[in-house]
Design a protein around this motif. Structure first.
Motif, PDB file in Angstrom:
ATOM      1  N   SER A  91       0.688  -1.328   0.265  1.00 42.40           N
ATOM      2  CA  SER A  91      -0.056  -0.372  -0.437  1.00 42.40           C
ATOM      3  C   SER A  91       0.976   0.948  -0.144  1.00 42.40           C
ATOM      4  O   SER A  91       2.268   1.363  -0.100  1.00 42.40           O
ATOM      5  CB  SER A  91      -1.138  -0.049   1.287  1.00 42.40           C
ATOM      6  OG  SER A  91      -0.295   0.252   2.379  1.00 42.40           O
ATOM      7  N   MET A  92       0.746   2.397   0.434  1.00 40.47           N
ATOM      8  CA  MET A  92       1.348   3.763   0.172  1.00 40.47           C
ATOM      9  C   MET A  92       1.332   3.595   2.335  1.00 40.47           C
ATOM     10  O   MET A  92       2.307   5.490   1.741  1.00 40.47           O
ATOM     11  CB  MET A  92       0.992   5.037  -0.531  1.00 40.47           C
ATOM     12  CG  MET A  92       0.437   4.331  -1.744  1.00 40.47           C
ATOM     13  SD  MET A  92       1.657   4.469  -2.279  1.00 40.47           S
ATOM     14  CE  MET A  92       2.400   6.334  -3.052  1.00 40.47           C
ATOM     15  N   ARG A  93       1.114   3.373   2.790  1.00 36.15           N
ATOM     16  CA  ARG A  93       1.467   3.351   4.318  1.00 36.15           C
ATOM     17  C   ARG A  93       2.919   3.221   4.810  1.00 36.15           C
ATOM     18  O   ARG A  93       4.498   3.004   3.492  1.00 36.15           O
ATOM     19  CB  ARG A  93       1.223   2.368   5.098  1.00 36.15           C
ATOM     20  CG  ARG A  93       0.716   2.857   6.404  1.00 36.15           C
ATOM     21  CD  ARG A  93       0.198   2.037   7.529  1.00 36.15           C
ATOM     22  NE  ARG A  93       0.333   1.818   8.395  1.00 36.15           N
ATOM     23  CZ  ARG A  93      -0.771   2.260   9.232  1.00 36.15           C
ATOM     24  NH1 ARG A  93      -1.573   3.373   8.354  1.00 36.15           N
ATOM     25  NH2 ARG A  93      -0.658   3.304  10.076  1.00 36.15           N
ATOM     26  N   ASN A  94       3.342   4.741   4.732  1.00 39.54           N
ATOM     27  CA  ASN A  94       5.028   5.476   4.995  1.00 39.54           C
ATOM     28  C   ASN A  94       5.519   4.960   3.478  1.00 39.54           C
ATOM     29  O   ASN A  94       6.616   4.921   4.104  1.00 39.54           O
ATOM     30  CB  ASN A  94       5.313   4.302   5.857  1.00 39.54           C
ATOM     31  CG  ASN A  94       4.669   4.531   7.061  1.00 39.54           C
ATOM     32  OD1 ASN A  94       3.957   5.180   7.222  1.00 39.54           O
ATOM     33  ND2 ASN A  94       5.030   3.269   8.122  1.00 39.54           N
ATOM     34  N   ILE A  95       4.773   5.323   3.003  1.00 43.62           N
ATOM     35  CA  ILE A  95       5.760   6.138   1.408  1.00 43.62           C
ATOM     36  C   ILE A  95       6.031   7.358   1.381  1.00 43.62           C
ATOM     37  O   ILE A  95       4.784   7.572   0.225  1.00 43.62           O
ATOM     38  CB  ILE A  95       5.777   4.971   0.284  1.00 43.62           C
ATOM     39  CG1 ILE A  95       6.165   3.524   0.992  1.00 43.62           C
ATOM     40  CG2 ILE A  95       5.429   4.897  -1.069  1.00 43.62           C
ATOM     41  CD1 ILE A  95       5.308   2.258   0.323  1.00 43.62           C
ATOM     42  N   ALA A 153      -3.387   6.158   2.878  1.00 50.76           N
ATOM     43  CA  ALA A 153      -2.804   5.909   2.222  1.00 50.76           C
ATOM     44  C   ALA A 153      -2.821   3.766   2.653  1.00 50.76           C
ATOM     45  O   ALA A 153      -2.132   3.093   2.204  1.00 50.76           O
ATOM     46  CB  ALA A 153      -0.942   6.438   2.520  1.00 50.76           C
ATOM     47  N   SER A 154      -3.435   4.088   3.510  1.00 48.96           N
ATOM     48  CA  SER A 154      -3.222   2.580   4.441  1.00 48.96           C
ATOM     49  C   SER A 154      -4.540   1.736   3.451  1.00 48.96           C
ATOM     50  O   SER A 154      -5.500   2.106   3.438  1.00 48.96           O
ATOM     51  CB  SER A 154      -3.849   2.856   5.906  1.00 48.96           C
ATOM     52  OG  SER A 154      -3.676   3.909   6.011  1.00 48.96           O
ATOM     53  N   MET A 155      -4.428   0.147   3.776  1.00 47.27           N
ATOM     54  CA  MET A 155      -4.765  -0.887   3.556  1.00 47.27           C
ATOM     55  C   MET A 155      -5.990  -0.343   4.668  1.00 47.27           C
ATOM     56  O   MET A 155      -6.222  -0.759   5.808  1.00 47.27           O
ATOM     57  CB  MET A 155      -4.589  -1.916   3.545  1.00 47.27           C
ATOM     58  CG  MET A 155      -5.286  -3.535   3.807  1.00 47.27           C
ATOM     59  SD  MET A 155      -6.083  -3.475   2.042  1.00 47.27           S
ATOM     60  CE  MET A 155      -5.150  -4.775   1.418  1.00 47.27           C
ATOM     61  N   GLY A 186       2.667   0.754  -3.331  1.00 48.28           N
ATOM     62  CA  GLY A 186       1.771  -0.136  -4.138  1.00 48.28           C
ATOM     63  C   GLY A 186      -0.261   0.834  -3.925  1.00 48.28           C
ATOM     64  O   GLY A 186      -0.060   1.798  -3.645  1.00 48.28           O
ATOM     65  N   ALA A 187      -0.583  -0.043  -4.407  1.00 46.38           N
ATOM     66  CA  ALA A 187      -1.953   0.657  -4.632  1.00 46.38           C
ATOM     67  C   ALA A 187      -3.075  -0.618  -4.456  1.00 46.38           C
ATOM     68  O   ALA A 187      -4.210  -1.186  -4.825  1.00 46.38           O
ATOM     69  CB  ALA A 187      -2.075   0.488  -6.354  1.00 46.38           C
ATOM     70  N   VAL A 188      -2.151  -1.958  -3.738  1.00 49.62           N
ATOM     71  CA  VAL A 188      -2.981  -2.821  -3.070  1.00 49.62           C
ATOM     72  C   VAL A 188      -3.772  -2.703  -2.135  1.00 49.62           C
ATOM     73  O   VAL A 188      -5.775  -3.164  -2.476  1.00 49.62           O
ATOM     74  CB  VAL A 188      -2.346  -3.903  -2.169  1.00 49.62           C
ATOM     75  CG1 VAL A 188      -1.664  -3.347  -0.843  1.00 49.62           C
ATOM     76  CG2 VAL A 188      -2.640  -4.982  -2.511  1.00 49.62           C
TER      77      VAL A 188
END
Lengths: 356, 259
Positions: free
Chosen positions: A120-124, A289-291, A130-132
């Motif tokens: 995912s985009m967490r902490n990125i 940004a998180s799942m 990614g885009a999961v």
């Protein structure tokens, strides 16, 4: 008098060689290229490909009509003119589609990798990620919207076709037509204000997004199912009634199986129609940004919103955000394409068997 | 297994339009009754009132009595579904269910009602019905093929097999041969002759030779003009209708002077 032209006695007449049109087309384009390059040299501007093609096609139209009129007569000349115009219209219609698909494939394949589908985009910040979370969010919200709207839409269609008479049916048909035309942003605002009543202002949740999508999806499902139920021949219903089968069993066992292929296709196309909606999800599901797999709490990302936010809020490494946006767009197109293929498979599977 | 039909003063309407006026007749069990008459005279409309298929059309209704062995079809509390299980119908165009195999088409009356039936009972019912419709020998090796995969004449006999599989008392046939070739027509006419042993049969036909070949009694319907209701003009033994009818219009029609 001009109307009393004596008809020729033979059945054959002059014909252009099958390759002649192509030669004429080639010459026209080449000539146009010469003219355009002369102009560009004279004016110091860049060589224009679009101008060349446009001028070449125009020259081709004039030349082929004159040539054909001389050798083949006016009927064939008209035929060649219309053939050229229709083909041209088709190519013009295809151009944006091909351009769109090729652009998305080329730019999207940059980040179309394993990481895109596992992170995912967490902490990125910047590269990677990614885009999961967006893919999962899209599938969850669209799936929930489908679960809400397929029964409502299908039952409405059954009512309209099999039972509906008089003012109520006319009113439903009218409002379904109206609903088909509501802008998606309005559906989003509706869902937002509905959920704000229960959860207070500022509510964001996946289920609200699914509700907004369902509002958009129901009229499409009703319309397509209605069409499909109407084409089931009345003879089959009467055949079933004549066997002493009650109406509801006739609908369940004769009408629905006969139209299953069309209904499945219509539902798939309705899903494909809403899976790319951005505006309502931006309002009620928000972006994150998180799942998040909980439909009933917190923001939920979706692919269209992922694409939008990646483009709108570019971070430090601009290119990384752009690449992710294109990869997201490519994923979305692939999902829609997969749904269409699935619809075709289902249609083939359910289609009435007429083979000998 | 067959019943007497008695019709008393029947008026048939489509909304405000009166399509058939004041029909009374008595149809004997184990006989073939033919309805003849020019197009639009109400034959098909009338035959559809005999198993309450008429009311399937929105706005259509009926006044009067239709008694089957004394029970009024249009009495209070009568379930049209139960009526149709006793009075089967075969339509003008063969209409097997396209989603079903030949075997399932025969079993349609059972399966569509979601009733369970054991494999052996089903096999026996399929064979009995198809034999009854003179179709068994032609399709016994391809019972699992789609119902629409056989010829038009075979499809029509499949529809007859489907109708007799629910074991009705009466079979109504609305121009069953008009979409078929002479050979298939002959097969169906032979079949009607056999079915007569067990069922009361009513058949609408445009073909007067067919009426004279297959029927015991014939009813002639006529219409005064467009917008007028159709009426029963004469109803008698087929022999009399075709040789010595009592009404001039009947004689004109059967001898080909009009229609």
């Amino acid at each position: 008098m001009a109307t009393t032209v004596s008809m020729p006695k033979t059945l054959t007449q002059g014909q252009l060689h099958p390759r002649t049109p192509w030669v004429v087309l080639g010459l026209s384009i080449a000539g146009a290229a010469g003219v355009v390059s002369l102009i560009s040299m004279a004016s110091g501007e860049e060589f224009s490909l679009v101008g060349t093609v446009a001028l070449g096609v125009l020259a081709y139209l004039v030349m082929i009509v004159i040539l054909s009129r001389q050798i083949e007569g006016s009927r064939k000349a008209t035929d060649r003119l219309v053939t050229a115009l229709v083909t041209g219209a088709f190519l013009i219609a295809m151009t944006p589609l091909v351009s769109l698909v090729s652009t998305v494939v080329i730019l999207g394949s940059e980040r179309f990798d394993a990481e895109f589908f596992t992170f995912s985009m967490r902490n990125i910040v910047g590269e990677g990620g990614g885009a999961v979370h967006a893919i999962v969010g899209t599938l969850l919200m669209t799936g929930t919207a489908a679960i809400i709207s397929i029964p409502i839409g299908l039952f409405t269609a059954i009512y309209l076709v099999e039972y509906g008479r008089g003012p109520l049916a006319r009113a439903i048909t009218f409002f379904v037509d109206v609903m088909t035309g509501i802008p998606s942003i309005v559906a989003g605002l509706f869902a937002f204000s509905l959920f704000a009543i229960f959860f207070g202002p500022g509510v964001r949740m996946g289920f609200a997004g699914a509700t907004a999508l369902a509002v958009l999806m129901i009229p499409v499902v009703v319309r397509s199912c209605e069409e499909m139920l109407r084409v089931v021949p009345n003879e089959l219903r009467e055949a079933s009634f004549a066997l002493g089968v009650p109406k509801w069993l006739t609908i369940l066992n004769v009408v629905l199986p006969t139209s299953a292929a069309g209904i499945a296709t219509g539902i798939m196309l309705a899903i494909a129609r809403v899976i790319g909606e951005t505006a309502p999800l931006l309002i009620v599901a928000g972006f994150t940004a998180s799942m998040n797999t909980n439909m009933f709490a917190d923001r939920m990302q979706s692919l269209p919103v992922f694409v939008f936010t990646s483009y709108a809020n570019q971070g430090v490494d601009t290119q990384a955000y752009l690449d992710r946006a294109w990869a997201g767009a490519l994923t979305l197109i692939l999902i829609v394409m997969a749904l269409n293929l699935l619809a075709r498979l289902i249609a083939r599977f359910f289609a009435p068997k007429l083979g000998r | 297994m067959s019943k007497r039909i008695e019709v008393n003063d029947l008026n048939v309407y489509y909304g405000k339009f009166k399509a058939v006026e004041d029909v009374s007749m008595l149809i004997e069990p184990r006989s073939v009754t033919a309805f003849i008459g020019p197009s639009g005279c109400g034959k098909s409309t009338f035959i559809r009132t005999l198993n309450r298929m008429h009311e399937v059309i929105p706005g259509a209704y009926v006044e009067g009595q239709v008694l089957i062995d004394g029970d009024d079809l249009y009495g209070p509390g009568v379930d049209p579904v139960l009526v149709r299980r006793q009075v089967g119908m075969v339509f003008q165009r063969p209409n097997p269910f396209p989603t079903m195999s030949i075997r399932d088409n025969v079993l349609a009356g059972v399966k569509l009602n979601n009733r369970r039936i054991s494999k052996s009972d089903a096999d026996e019912l399929v064979e009995r019905s198809l034999r009854g419709a003179n179709l068994w020998n032609e399709v016994k090796d391809r019972l699992e093929r789609p119902g629409a995969s056989i010829s038009g004449g075979q499809q029509q006999r499949l529809c007859i097999a489907r109708a007799i599989a629910v074991e009705p008392e009466v079979i109504l046939m609305d121009e069953p041969c008009s979409a078929l070739d002479p050979i298939s027509t002959l097969a169906i006419e032979d079949l009607i002759e056999e079915l007569k042993q067990d069922y009361t049969i009513v058949i609408v036909t445009h073909n007067m030779q067919q009426a004279s070949r297959v029927s015991d009694r014939t009813a002639f319907f006529n219409i005064a003009g467009t917008g007028h209701p159709g009426k029963l003009i004469e109803y008698d033994d087929t022999r009399i209708i075709f040789s010595n009818p009592s009404v001039k219009a009947t004689e004109d029609y059967v001898s080909g002077k009009f229609g």
